[in-house]
Enzyme design. Sequence first.
Site, PDB file in Angstrom:
ATOM      1  N   ARG A  34       0.858  -1.182   0.000  1.00  0.00           N
ATOM      2  CA  ARG A  34       0.000   0.000   0.000  1.00  0.00           C
ATOM      3  C   ARG A  34       0.901   1.241   0.000  1.00  0.00           C
ATOM      4  NH1 ARG A  34      -3.343  -2.670  -1.800  1.00  0.00           N
ATOM      5  NH2 ARG A  34      -5.463  -3.072  -1.033  1.00  0.00           N
ATOM      6  N   GLU A  46      -3.217   7.357  -4.465  1.00  0.00           N
ATOM      7  CA  GLU A  46      -3.363   6.956  -5.864  1.00  0.00           C
ATOM      8  C   GLU A  46      -4.818   7.106  -6.322  1.00  0.00           C
ATOM      9  OE1 GLU A  46      -1.894   2.815  -5.181  1.00  0.00           O
ATOM     10  OE2 GLU A  46      -3.802   2.182  -6.077  1.00  0.00           O
ATOM     11  N   HIS A  87      -0.607   0.047 -10.128  1.00  0.00           N
ATOM     12  CA  HIS A  87      -1.285  -0.925  -9.252  1.00  0.00           C
ATOM     13  C   HIS A  87      -1.728  -2.176 -10.044  1.00  0.00           C
ATOM     14  CE1 HIS A  87      -3.607  -1.197  -5.184  1.00  0.00           C
ATOM     15  NE2 HIS A  87      -3.241  -2.400  -5.613  1.00  0.00           N
TER      16      HIS A  87
END
Length: 323
Positions: free
Chosen positions: A242, A271, A289
């Site tokens: 994360r 993000e 991601h």
Amino acid sequence: MSKPKVLITRRWPASVEAKLQALYDVTLNADDHPFSADEFKSALRNYDAVCPTVCDSLPAEVLNVSEKRCKILGNFGVGYNHIDVNTAKEQGIIVTNTPGVLTESTADIAMTLLLMSARRGAEGDRLIRAGQWKGWCPTHMMSSDVTGATLGLIGFGRIAQAMARKAHHGFGMKILYFKPSPADQAIVNDLKATRCETLKDMLPQCDYVSIHCPGGSDTRHLINEQRLNLMKPTAHLINTARGDVVDSKALIKALQEKRIAGAGLDVYEGEPNIDAGFLTLENVSLLPHLGSATIATRTAMGEKVLENLAAYFAGKTLPDRVI
Ligand code: DGY
């Protein structure tokens, strides 16, 4: 009897959307837009089950909405730090997640970033696309070896262990790990892994550091300026966990000042808004991601949500209940 009303907040692989539609009265997010807080509140009032995902935000002020119908959040994703689970519990909402099925694909992306960062893969690609490659020469874009180097893992759960297997058995890497308690002895033996009791002990020993702990308030900015300063100037930091585990400003500064050699990132604080400081740096490899983004994995994640919903509506024990 009418079918339960289920909402999924983002598009899922077509095969799992079709299975859901066969079982429930399903609402899809046709244009795949990110939901606003008001849309979530309305979803909680109007559906029996809401299936959010890792890019959604479900803080207390959304979950506390009055006249709720929803009793289960079937999260599409293993991480659930975007859901205020304490409030969900207080409000009598069950939360489930999708553990186990994205382990290998996420560890593959961590290994990809490690290799990209070590061997300057993204930088080389940019150089060629910019028409700046002048040809092979003995000192061009020299980089760091991966084979035989030392990898330190922050967290030692499923994904970290999968990364360690690939790194140790595939690349002959020496494995260190930082975790509050010792790991299973059979795993430690297989990987010849050594536990470090503190990051202060582990970080100075590593050529590569890969983050695999959960996000959330306990781990926010675990990697800060002080800890970055403990890393070797030749070391690389990899984050597929994360974004908020790393203090972005401190990392950008460390990369600018070459206090570490490089970083490979798949996740970011806030993000998809990435700190612009990363964008001008050559020594950082950036992915959007992608950890779980294979067709098979994303399908398996959807299937996991389906299993949890099926158990919930049948009144059975939920396989992946978080709270
Ligand atoms: C998860 O499931 O938490 C991952 O971040 C998605 O790739």
